[in-house]
Each structure stands twice: as structure tokens, then as C-alpha cells.
Design a protein around this motif. Structure first.
Motif, PDB file in Angstrom:
ATOM      1  N   LEU E 170       0.958  -1.545  -0.205  1.00 11.43           N
ATOM      2  CA  LEU E 170       0.129   0.029  -0.178  1.00 11.43           C
ATOM      3  C   LEU E 170       0.728   1.048  -0.209  1.00 11.43           C
ATOM      4  O   LEU E 170       1.555   0.772  -0.003  1.00 11.43           O
ATOM      5  CB  LEU E 170      -0.757   0.056   1.199  1.00 11.43           C
ATOM      6  N   ASP E 171       0.412   2.170  -0.629  1.00 12.43           N
ATOM      7  CA  ASP E 171       0.786   3.651  -0.985  1.00 12.43           C
ATOM      8  C   ASP E 171       0.839   4.572   0.484  1.00 12.43           C
ATOM      9  O   ASP E 171      -0.042   4.035   1.832  1.00 12.43           O
ATOM     10  CB  ASP E 171      -0.003   4.324  -1.779  1.00 12.43           C
ATOM     11  N   MET E 173       0.013   6.889   1.914  1.00  9.15           N
ATOM     12  CA  MET E 173      -1.492   7.049   2.871  1.00  9.15           C
ATOM     13  C   MET E 173      -2.472   6.162   2.543  1.00  9.15           C
ATOM     14  O   MET E 173      -3.138   6.557   3.833  1.00  9.15           O
ATOM     15  CB  MET E 173      -2.370   8.302   1.376  1.00  9.15           C
ATOM     16  N   THR E 174      -3.037   5.344   1.893  1.00  7.72           N
ATOM     17  CA  THR E 174      -4.009   4.799   2.488  1.00  7.72           C
ATOM     18  C   THR E 174      -3.341   3.642   3.831  1.00  7.72           C
ATOM     19  O   THR E 174      -4.194   3.349   4.267  1.00  7.72           O
ATOM     20  CB  THR E 174      -3.422   3.717   1.193  1.00  7.72           C
ATOM     21  N   ASP E 176      -1.493   4.783   6.401  1.00  9.26           N
ATOM     22  CA  ASP E 176      -1.580   5.702   6.792  1.00  9.26           C
ATOM     23  C   ASP E 176      -2.487   5.460   7.968  1.00  9.26           C
ATOM     24  O   ASP E 176      -3.569   5.102   8.544  1.00  9.26           O
ATOM     25  CB  ASP E 176      -1.485   7.308   7.064  1.00  9.26           C
TER      26      ASP E 176
END
Ligand SMILES: Nc1ncnc2c1ncn2[C@@H]1O[C@H](COP(=O)(O)OP(=O)(O)OP(=O)(O)O)[C@@H](O)[C@H]1O
Ligand SMILES: Nc1ncnc2c1ncn2[C@@H]1O[C@H](COP(=O)(O)OP(=O)(O)OP(=O)(O)O)[C@@H](O)[C@H]1O
Ligand SMILES: [Mg+2]
Ligand SMILES: [Mg+2]
Lengths: 259, 325, 293, 293, 259
Positions: E170-171, E173-174, E176
Motif C-alpha cells: 500500500l502507498d 497515505m492509504t 496511514d
């Protein structure tokens, strides 16, 4: 290919995408994964793609690798070899040993037995799996499988390398080591690399340019050129600064998309 | 016991399960069923169930397994059934047909000597025709081994296939029963030997009627009625040739989807004699021949025949009785 | 307390019952070779013993006359006698040779047909559904054509065997190719395996398990077609299992018939052992037999 | 310049030849329904036309007498006549019903047997190899037993059909279960599917493709056994396709024989279409038909 | 279970491993994946496992989940439900839609239709895939598949949760967002979590305790207790400090092992 600027672009581009659109499915179920994406990668350039989960990064690499056809737009790749793609999943052949998996591309390129043996040994050493040539993929851990896939992709010796989260399953230390190895190979062989990652620091560590994609449909919303001299250290302040900036852009995009 | 019908002692209903082949040599059965001759003779108390078979083994298996009570069948399976059950399982209660077997060859074969080096088909290793042919060869001074070697190569194969192989020239002749004799003749074959000529009175059994010993013991009156039906059926065959042939054609058509060619039936008809005499002597002789050519062990045929019902039926029909062996 | 129970669950198989135990079974310490063999053998022996026992019981019950259903005490001496005859061995030899050659031809034909149909869309649209249709054609329907083409030769038998088994093999290939994971196919293309090489290095090995399954079914078809086909042509000086089976039936020799059935079963078991070994080799390679997976 | 060439390679299929084109074919724009149907149909029609043409050519060449090898112009009128007879329809009805009931029974028996043997190690050691052995047993060997057990009833025919087809289905199940990816099996166990539920929710669906393949092979076995079994006994003058086939052969009615073969082929094609539809449904579900994969 | 301290340990432990050894293969090919590992996780504790690629983390989780048997030693898990495990690969069932994949554990637990529907919708919303219930796994991107697997594991509602690099694909942001969601659920349901990750910051963000494993054979070489109050921010200085410390330990181990 758009009619206006084909010759000029292809003269300077290792990979050139113009107006690339990709729609999955049909009718009401259709998903617009990429929408009119333009991207030019210069020969020898190291471009990192970042973007939220599901924004179309893998789709983009698949298109460039020629494994899929765009719904619209044109893709050009210089040279006469298809780009080598390292898939997001390890995609090893379960019926071959680790060594044989790495050897297959060499075999397909017609190298002789001795050359192949040497090259396989070297590649496995590069990914720190020198002792595992005789193992089978199912006997490896996730991160080890990923490294085998990396070795297999490197065995292709293509001038253009597409990598889809190649170090996602690796611990920081192993990753650092492989960053160095990749950079060495990249410089030695003057490769063109298109590299997908979720680790923005990793992008800042490796890239000449970082491209940020928006979420569904994927479009380029931001580009950052990284000028810091190579080799960079992943915990260097300039890397951190660039990473912070890109993260910011990404965060804004995710928040925008979330609404 | 004619129109009165039969049943068990208590008068309760009985089912008679009768087997036969939809085949010209089983004309007595086919016509008897088609024209309701059996039904009339068996009366209302007996339900007649018919089963048709394609070949002897299934009929014998069915008889052994109590799946049928009686069946029309050739001499070969009759002897097998008798010997395998040590004389216990079956009884021959009537004859049905005689003749209808011949050696048909390619036109360029004119004598036994011409058969040397030729391939001649028989329906099955060790069956009646096979034995007859081998014995005949022996009498002619020709050799033929079980495995197909010797002066004449004997090739056992299904009759249906014989027609194909004869036509294509893979075999040069065949010792077969009707309707295959007629069919080979129509295909340009020539009758070298009519088997009738080899037998006393030109008679030898090709089809007889057998019944399981159990059923015979339990329902002698039903058996009596069945035999009466057989006698009546043969009478009908003799008296109404054209109608009988039509009935056979129709009956076969019902099962196969295509009525059998009437001309072929008429042609074959001439070579078959429908007789109620099971001709036990021919069966015995055939067996002796089989032993002589080394195809079987001797079999004790004692007790195989029970022709009392037949003679009773013949008597009441005003016909000459047959000899009990 | 509760934790103790669970501790037992995950560490001691003794306490686990039913299907859970089955799932966990085989995760034990590697047993010795002898124990393994014994574990493979005793259920078979028990099954056979049970079958014979039931058979004997039925015969003793007098349900059917002994000539309709002979008991083991009649069949086994016959079997013993049978395997000592010369006819048995020469018949077995003939049949085995025919089965071998016929099956090998069928496998070759089936593989070629299957790969051709699987790799070419037009061929597939044209012939794909024909394969199953051919498979359903009973052997006897081919007899006239076999005789027409090959007269009364061994080839006629092969023809029937090949037509019986090849579609089955081809169907196995088709199934295997259809279910090759797209990711592996793409990976193959990407590492430079195109055209024939893609089939040789990626699709064929990926489809191998299904192909072996197809071969196994093909063997059964070949064998059954052979049993029918051996009646087609009884060639001079050659007896065969198929012919013997037919004669046993025609002569109502029930004991002999059962002896031949036992022979066929034993041959079938041997064939299964061969296919089973191939299958286990593949599964070991793929890590499907690994007790840790 | 070089870059232009590659651009053509990845964007225009027109310029790509050979097997590469095959790989890429089907990645095109979704064609319309009518075009799809046409693409499915024309190769079939061409194949049939070609087959008839060759057949006609051979007949015209005078290689064999028309009596032995009748041409299309003799067979098609006969076929037309045949399908108009009552015997055809009642025979078809009887055979279809027997095939349906017999196959359904075989599938049920095969699934139960396959799952039992696959899920239980002892049963597997005892019976696993017996399944293939049973498969190789020719139908005629079962006839005496069928008659013994079921007399001359429809059940006797079913018995032969079931014994012919069930092992094939069971083998399909076994193969499917053996090749369930260990990861999915573990995932199933982990989300709480134990024992029967593991089979119901994880192993059975994961094995479904192989099971369908087994069903397809089983259908072929069932049909062939039925064709043989229908000769076992003709009950109450009930005609059937199997009996008609045998009699056409016995009476050397070559035209009719070929007509019946064509009928069997058509029925086989229908069966294949059904299995094909099931298979495609699975592959669509699993994303194996997705042109983007 | 070692004889000395069984009662005491099991009384306070949600998960207790004592002297756990795992050997793969036999003879010369044998790999010693874990060697005499002792680890006790208190009820309600959030433990993160970090270690180099191939050091035995997945092996450990598999053993605790009861999917595998240790070669030696004992494993105890409190409560009467097996722990829920989120695999390193997504391990979704390809024949089920995304919604059905998440629904299956609920079905197996006997929830009725309405309950299941509500719960599935809620879980998919939790992982930000509310619109994808009807899609099939192959129609998702790698990160989306991982989130579906997370939702499926959460649907198990087991008191002990084992997670093997759940956010690896996951990136940032996702990830977090999902950190927050996971922490919320963890606190709400008072779960015990054993969490494998390569992202040391992630470990410092989430864990009560970070356990560092050595490379082949896996042994515990270091433990750090994270005392900072929840919720922490992943870029908070105290998180960074702990991460730096753990990274240091790890680096030393990798270097030691590399020699
Ligand atoms: N075969 C397919 N069919 C339908 N939709 C698809 C298919 N493959 C991808 N998609 C959709 O396309 C979008 C982009 O997918 P893609 O795999 O390119 O994402 P990604 O950027 O690689 O994401 P991640 O970082 O999670 O790997 C997603 O929304 C996904 O649902
Ligand atoms: N089935 C198996 N057969 C043989 N060896 C195995 C097997 N599974 C794992 N191993 C070995 O055990 C060791 C630990 O593997 P494990 O998967 O637990 O590592 P990991 O810590 O999860 O690594 P990663 O971070 O790369 O996922 C590795 O060296 C691996 O090669
Ligand atoms: Mg992706
Ligand atoms: Mg792991």
C-alpha cells in the motif's frame, strides 16, 4: 501516436506514451484505469512512478511491456527488444528451481551452458541468494521469491526495465543493499528504468524523476526532478526533503480523491 | 392345454419371461410373439414378458441369473449352459429351426482343394459352425489350427464383420448361418457347401427352445403351454409364409429402426426348415466333432432334453411325435 | 485452563478427533520407508480381503447358483491354472504390446491435436467441440472404417485404439492449457518465450498436471477400445486378453471370466501406479506434496 | 526509426504475424455478439464442408465400392429418412433418458467416491488405485454381473453405465483436490472452514475446473458404456440408438450406420457445448477468460 | 511447554511460545528456520516482529495459527478460537467476488444474511473498497487485493490477530489511514496482535513492543517496548527515534549475518 509530434518525440524518447487510455470491462462495470496519459522517458532516465493503491501503475507498466493493449493512445518503445518487466507478484515458475527460473531467459536468448551457469550464479549472488539455486520457489520466503524475480528480470538484459514494486516485500537493510546493486547495474548498462514504488524515499533515493499519478483515472498530476548526485543515501537530508514534498502532493491527492 | 391357459397350481398369476433374438433363425419366436400365438396359448393367467438378445452369452447369463425363464437359442450356448451347470440349469423342451448354414466362397473357389491358403471366417471359435467347418476340413484332408494356421486359415469373427471383410477381400469365404449366407451370396459369393447336405435327412439343429430347470419344476403347465405355442407358431410359419416374413421384417424394424429387406428374408427362408424337432442327434454329433477337432472336452448330454411336453403338444395338434434321445 | 486445551490442540495430535485430525495428519515426523510402505499396503490388503469375504459370503448364502456366481474357491484355482497356461502369457504379451504401441500413438496424436487446437483460435472453433464428440463414439462404430482402411491387420486394431484414446488426451491438453494462470503466461511472454518456446517452456509445463490426468483417462479409453478391438481381428497365431475375455463369456466360463477380470484389474493397478508416480513427481516438484504447505 | 517499428508492434496487430498475433488476438475491442457467433461458426462450417468434400472425393475416386463406403449423396437422404422414423425418436428418447439418468447417477456416485477417497488417507490407500483399474474394465466384463444383480432391467444398463463413468468422475475429483493450491487450503482452514465446510467452501470450488474436466471424460465413458449396454438386452422391444447402431452393423446397412454415427456426433457436440459453457463460466469467474489478463 | 513454568505463563499469556524450533526439509537440504524461540505475548498486547528477509517471521505466524507444527517446543494460544491470520500473499478465493470473500468467514461463523450483509459493507468501507464488493479478485490491483484480505481477516473477529506484512503493497497515505483503522479496532475489541512488517516506522507507530529476529535461524535478538501514548503519528519524533534504534539493531544483525 498523435499526429502532431511523433518524429521529434521518438527521437529522444526511450519510452513515449501519448494520450494513453485504458478501460477495463464494459458497460456499467467499466473501470477507467488510465485517462489520456502522456509520459516520455528519455534514454538512460530512471523514472519512479508513485500513486495511491489502484491508481493504474501496474496497468501502465503492462501496457509499456506490450502485454496489454491500450484502449486509446499510442505507446512507443525504442530499440528492438521488448522491455523487461518485473511483476508485482513474483510470478516464478513453480516447476523450475530457483536457478532454472533465472536461467530460462538466458536460455531463450541462446546463451550456451557455461555462460548461463556463470550468469545465474552471478545474478543469484547479486540478490544475495547464492545458496538457494537448487531450491524450489515454494521453499522460499516472500522476500526471497521477490529477489529471485528480480534476478530473473535482470537476466533479460533489456535496455528498458520496468519494475513493479520490486522491493515491497524486503526489509530495509536488504532493500538498501539491492538499491545499490540496482543503481550499479543501471549505471553500468545505461538502462532506462520505469519503477513503481510506494516508498517515496526509495523513489527519491533512486530516481532522476518522480512522477505522481492521480487516483482513478490515473493521470500525471505532478513531476519532480531529483538532481542530487548519485549515489544517494536513503537517509540523506536531500532525499528526505524530496520525499516529504512528494508525500505532500500525494496526501493532497488522496484527500481530494477521498471526498 | 390350449385355450384354457396355464397358471401355477393355486391358479395365481404367473409371469413367463421369454428370450429370443430378432433374427431370421428365430422366426418361430418372432412370429409367435408378433402374432400373439404364445399369448393365446398361455392364456390370461400368464403374463408373457419378452426380452430380445443380441447374442447367446447374454441369454445364458440371463437364464443363469433367473432374469428369464426360457429362451430360443442356438445349440452351442445350449451345450455350454448344460455343461457349465453340470447338467442342472437348463432343459431343451423343443426344437425350432434346422438348416440355414452354408460355406459361401468367392466364385473362383470350386472345391475343397481350392481352399488351401485361403482365409475363411466362422462366427466364433468353437461354435457350431466353427466345429462343422473344421470337421469338414479334416474330412477333406485339410488342416486348420485353433490359432488360424494350417492349410486353411480359419478366422473367427462377428458375422456382421464377415460381410465387410468378405466384400473387401480380406477373407475368401465364410461358414455362416442365415441371413449372412444370403447376404454373402448377394455380394457375389457362391455356396460351396450347404451344411444340410452333410447331415442325415438334411437336418441339424440351428435353434431350439430351452427353459430353466427351476421354472420347469415350478410351472410345468406353463411350459406345456409355451411348447404348444411353439408348435402353433411353426404351424403358422408353414401355412402363412408371406405374412410370417412380413411379421419378421416388421418386428426387426421395430427394434432396429429399419425393417429387414423382405427379399432377403424370402431368400434365406428357403434354406431354413422350421421344425419342432430339436434333432438331438445332430447336437450330439456336433459335440463329437468338436471333441475330435480338439475344441472341447466330451460333455455328458444326459438329461438335457425333456421332450415330453413337446410330444404331448404334437399329439394334441395331431402331428408326429419326436424321439426322446 | 482454556489455554491448556488449545495447547493440546496445536501440539498433540492424539487429542484431536475427526476431520481436524485428517487435516493435521501427515504433518507428523517423517515416518520410515517401511512404515510408509506398510501404511500404503494394509488398507489395500484389507480392502481386498473384505471384498473376497463378501464375495464368499454371498456365494455361501446360496443367493445364486454356483454356475451363475462361482465363489473364490472355484475362481482362484482357475486363475492359478490360467496364469500357468501358455495362452495367458502369449495373450498378455500380444495385448500389452498392442496397448503400449496403441497408447503411445494415441498420446502422440492427442498431444499434437490438443496443442494445435489449444494454440490456434480457428482450429479451436472448428475442431474443439469435435474432440468430445469423437470421444463419445463407441469403438464398434469405427470397426467398418477400420476394416475398410486397414483390412484385417494389426493396424485396424491400432486405429480403433488411437481413435478411442487420442481425444481423451487432447481434451486433457486443452483443459490444461485453458487453466494456465495468466500471470505465468505473461511472465513467459515477458522473459522472451514466444510462439513455440512459450508452449515448450511455459504452457506445457504449467499444463502438465492436467495433461497427466488426461493421459490417465486416455489409458482407460485405450484399454477399453483395445478389449473391443481385439475381437475385430483375431490374427493367426495370436491370442489376446480381449479375445480370451470374449471367449470366456461366450462359452459361459464364469470362473475364467472372473480370472480375466482379475487380470485386467491387476494390469489397471499397475497402470495406475505408473501414472500415480508421475503425478506425485509433479506434485513434489510443485511443492504440493510438501507437508509444510 | 527503430522506435517506429516497435510502436507498430505494440499498437497495430495488423503488422504482427504468426504466433505473436495469436497471443495478442482477443485483446482487440470487444466484438459484437453477431461477429462473435460468426467467428465461432464459420470454422466449424468450413471444417464440416471440408470433411464432406473429402469424403465425396474419396467416394468419387472409386477407391472402394459404394456398397462399402457410401457417399454423402447416399447417406444424407438416408439420414433424412432416418430422423423421420418413429424408431429414431423413440430410440433417441430411450437412449437419452438412460444416458441422463445413468450419467446423473454416475456423477453422484463418482463425486461421493472421489471426495471420500480424496479426504481420507486410509480410503485413498485402499481404493485410490482401484479407481483407474475399474475404469479400464471393459463394459462387457460387467454384463454378467449386471444381469446377476439387476436381471434384465433398466438398472442393469445403468449399472454398466455407472461403472463406466463413475471412476472417471472420481478421478477428476481426486485430481482436482490434489492440485488445490496449499495456500487456499490454509486460508480456508484459517478462516474457520474445517472438515466438511472446508470441502464445501474451499476445496470443492477450487477443484471445480478439474471436476468439470472429469465430468466431461465421464460423459464419454457413460455414453460408450451405454452404447454397449443397450445391446445387453432389449427390453420389451424398446429400440435405442445403441441397438440400432449394432443392428445397422449386423445388417451391413452402411448408410444407416453412418447416419447413426452422425447422430452420435451431433449428440456429442451438444454435450460438449454444455460442458464448454460450464467451463467458460468457471473461467470467466476465475478471470481466466478476461482479455486483460 | 517447558515443565518449569507452565501455569504461570499460560495464565498471563495470550500467545506463548517456548523453545520453538522449526526445520524444513530433511538431511542435507534441511533449513533451520526457527531455533529455540521463546516469546510471550500478553493479552491485549500489540507486538511487531521485524527481521531480515527469510528469517522465519512467516514461519512463526503459521505455527501460531496452527497451520503448521513446530519441529520442537510448544505453542500455547489462549481462548477457544484459533488466531486469525492474514497471509503474506493475499490468498483470496478466485471463485468468489470480493464481497463473498469477506462474507465467507461470517457465514462459517453462522451469522444470518442481514448481519452478514451489514458487516461486509462495513468492513469493505473500513478498507476503502466500498464500491468493489461485486468485483472479482483478478479485477483488483495488488494493493486492493491486500486490503480485501485485511477485511476478510478482520471478519474473523478472533481475539488474537496475526498479520504478515498486511500493508506492504500500500502507498503511504492509504497505509496511514489503515493504521488508524487497525488501531481503532484493536483498542475497541481489545485484541492481541502479532504483526510482521519490514517498515520499522510502521512498527514503532503501532506496537507496544517490537521484537527483532535474527537471520536464519530465527532467534529473538532484541526487544524494544514502545511507551509513547496512542494514537501516535508515524512522522512523530518519538516514533522516528525508536525506529532509528531498531533499524540500527537490524543493520548490525544483517551485517553480522552477511559475513
Ligand atoms: N483485469 C482487470 N479487470 C478490471 N479492472 C481491473 C483489472 N485490472 C486492474 N483493474 C482496475 O484498474 C485499476 C488500476 O489497477 P492497477 O493494478 O493498475 O493499480 P495499481 O496502481 O498497480 O495499484 P497497486 O498499487 O494497488 O498495485 C484498479 O482500480 C483496478 O480495479
Ligand atoms: N516450505 C518450505 N520448505 C523449505 N524451506 C522453507 C519453506 N518455507 C520457508 N522455508 C525457509 O524458511 C526460512 C524462513 O522463511 P519465512 O517465510 O518464515 O521467512 P520470512 O521471515 O517470512 O521472510 P520474508 O520477510 O521474506 O517473508 C527461509 O529461509 C525459507 O527458505
Ligand atoms: Mg500494482
Ligand atoms: Mg514472510
Amino acid at each position: 501516436m498523435t499526429a502532431a509530434t511523433p518524429v521529434k518525440e521518438s527521437a529522444t524518447a526511450a519510452v513515449a506514451l501519448s494520450g494513453v487510455t485504458k478501460v477495463y470491462g464494459r458497460g456499467s462495470e467499466a473501470v477507467l484505469a488510465l485517462d489520456g496519459l502522456d509520459l516520455t522517458v528519455r534514454p538512460g532516465e530512471f523514472v519512479c512512478l508513485v500513486g495511491a493503491s489502484g491508481c493504474g501503475k501496474s496497468t501502465l507498466l503492462n501496457l509499456v511491456a506490450g502485454l496489454d493493449k491500450p484502449t486509446g493512445g499510442a505507446i512507443e518503445v525504442a530499440g528492438d527488444a521488448r522491455p523487461g518487466l518485473m511483476f508485482q507478484e513474483s510470478a516464478l515458475f513453480p516447476w523450475l528451481s530457483v536457478g532454472a527460473n533465472v536461467e530460462l531467459p538466458l536460455k531463450l536468448r541462446g546463451l550456451n551452458k557455461q555462460q548461463r551457469r556463470d550468469r545465474v550464479a552471478e545474478l543469484l549472488r547479486t540478490v544475495h541468494l547464492g545458496d538457494f539455486g537448487k531450491h524450489r520457489p515454494h521453499q522460499l520466503s516472500g522476500g526471497m521469491r521477490q529477489r529471485v524475480a528480480l534476478a530473473r528480470t535482470l537476466a533479460l538484459d533489456t535496455p528498458v526495465l520496468l519494475m513493479d514494486e520490486p522491493f515491497g516485500a524486503l526489509d530495509a537493510m536488504t532493500r538498501d543493499i539491492l538499491h545499490d546493486e540496482l543503481e550499479r547495474i543501471y549505471l553500468e548498462r545505461e538502462l532506462t528504468v520505469l519503477f513503481v514504488t510506494h516508498n517515496v524515499r526509495e523513489a527519491a533515493r533512486l530516481a532522476d524523476r518522480i512522477v505522481v499519478l492521480s487516483s482513478r483515472p490515473g493521470r500525471i498530476i505532478h513531476e519532480t526532478t531529483v538532481d542530487a548526485p548519485r549515489p544517494r543515501r536513503i537517509d540523506a537530508p536531500e532525499v528526505a526533503a524530496i520525499a516529504a514534498d512528494v508525500t505532500d502532493r500525494l496526501r493532497k491527492e488522496v484527500i481530494r480523491h477521498g471526498q | 392345454g390350449s385355450a384354457g391357459g396355464a397358471g401355477d397350481e393355486t391358479g395365481g398369476p404367473v409371469t413367463l419371461r421369454l428370450g429370443y433374438f430378432p433374427n431370421i433363425t428365430h422366426a418361430s419366436a418372432v412370429v409367435g410373439v408378433e402374432k400373439n400365438i404364445f399369448k393365446d396359448k398361455l392364456g390370461t393367467n400368464v403374463t408373457l414378458e419378452t426380452k430380445t438378445f443380441n447374442a447367446g452369452p447374454a441369454a445364458i447369463e440371463a437364464l443363469f441369473s433367473d432374469a428369464i425363464d426360457a429362451t430360443y437359442i442356438g445349440p452351442n450356448p445350449t451345450v455350454n449352459a448344460h455343461s457349465k451347470s453340470k447338467g442342472e440349469a437348463v432343459r431343451v423342451i423343443s426344437g425350432s429351426a434346422s438348416g440355414g448354414v452354408a460355406l459361401v466362397v468367392k466364385p473362383d473357389i470350386n472345391s475343397a482343394a481350392d481352399l488351401k491358403g485361403k482365409k475363411i471366417a466362422t462366427p466364433q471359435l468353437g461354435n457350431t459352425q466353427d466345429v462343422a467347418f473344421r470337421y469338414w476340413l479334416k474330412e477333406q484332408g485339410l488342416t486348420a489350427t485353433k490359432e488360424g494356421g494350417g492349410d486353411v486359415s480359419v478366422v473367427p469373427q462377428e458375422n456382421a464383420q464377415t460381410v465387410e471383410t468378405f466384400h473387401s477381400g480380406a477373407i475368401q469365404g465364410a461358414w455362416v448361418p442365415e441371413p449372412f449366407v444370403s447376404r454373402l451370396v448377394n455380394d457375389g459369393g457362391k455356396v460351396l457347401i450347404d451344411e444340410r447336405d452333410l447331415w442325415p435327412d438334411n437336418k441339424f439343429v440351428i435353434t431350439n427352445l430351452i427353459v430353466s430347470t427351476k421354472f420347469l419344476k415350478a410351472h410345468p403347465d406353463v411350459v406345456k403351454a409355451l411348447v404348444a405355442g411353439q408348435v402353433a407358431s411353426n404351424d403358422y410359419l408353414h401355412e402363412n409364409e408371406a405374412e410370417s416374413q412380413q411379421a419378421i421384417s416388421d418386428h426387426i424394424g421395430k427394434i432396429t429402426g429399419k425393417p429387414l429387406d423382405l427379399d432377403l428374408i424370402a431368400q434365406a427362408w428357403k434354406t431354413i426348415e422350421f421344425t419342432n424337432d430339436p434333432i438331438p442327434s445332430s447336437l450330439k454329433t456336433g459335440l463329437d466333432h468338436a471333441v475330435e477337432v480338439g475344441l472341447t472336452e466330451p460333455v455328458d448330454l444326459n438329461g438335457l432334453y425333456d421332450l415330453s411336453y413337446l410330444n404331448e403338444a404334437l399329439k394334441s395338434a395331431g402331428e408326429p411325435e419326436v424321439a426322446q434321445p | 485452563m482454556a489455554s491448556d486445551t488449545i495447547a493440546a490442540k496445536t501440539t498433540e495430535t492424539g487429542a484431536i478427533s475427526g476431520l481436524d485430525a485428517l487435516e493435521i495428519a501427515g504433518r507428523e515426523k517423517e515416518p520410515s520407508r517401511a512404515r510408509k510402505l506398510w501404511f500404503q499396503t494394509w488398507p489395500k490388503l484389507t480392502a481386498i480381503a473384505l471384498a473376497i469375504l463378501i464375495w464368499q459370503a454371498v456365494v455361501w448364502s446360496g443367493w445364486k447358483d454356483p454356475w451363475a456366481l462361482p465363489g473364490p474357491e472355484a475362481v482362484f484355482p482357475d486363475l492359478w491354472e490360467y496364469v500357468q497356461t501358455e495362452a495367458f502369457w502369449s495373450g498378455l504379451g500380444t495385448t500389452a504390446r498392442r496397448a503400449g504401441v496403441g497408447f503411445a500413438t494415441a498420446v502422440a496424436a492427442g498431444l499434437v491435436l490438443g496443442l494445435a487446437v489449444a494454440s490456434n483460435k480457428i482450429l479451436r472453433a472448428a475442431l474443439g467441440s469435435m474432440i468430445t464428440a469423437l470421444q463419445t463414439m463407441p469403438s464398434i462404430a469405427w470397426f467398418p472404417l477400420a476394416i475398410l482402411l486397414f483390412q484385417l491387420s494389426e493396424q485396424a486394431i491400432f486405429f480403433v485404439v488411437v481413435l478411442g484414446a487420442a481425444p481423451s488426451v487432447a481434451n486433457g491438453v486443452l483443459h490444461g492449457v485453458d487453466y494456465v494462470p495468466p500471470l505465468l503466461r505473461r511472465a513467459g511472454t515477458n522473459i522472451g518465450a514466444r510462439g513455440f518456446n512459450l508452449y515448450r517452456y511455459v504452457i506445457a509445463p504449467a499444463a502438465l498436471p492436467a495433461i497427466v490426468a488426461g493421459l490417465k483417462q486416455g489409458w482407460a479409453f485405450a484399454w477399453r477400445s483395445l478389449m473391443a478391438g481385439e475381437l475385430l481381428v483375431v490374427i493367426a497365431t495370436k491370442t489376446s486378453i480381449g479375445a480370451q475375455l470374449q471367449y470366456a463369456r461366450e462359452l459361459s466360463e464364469t470362473e475364467r471370466l472372473i480370472s480375466i477380470m482379475i487380470t485386467i484389474l491387476v494390469l489397471g493397478l499397475l497402470a495406475d501406479a505408473a501414472f500415480g508416480a508421475a503425478d506425485r513427481a509433479i506434485r513434489r516438484r510443485w511443492g504440493l506434496l510438501d507437508r509444510n504447505n
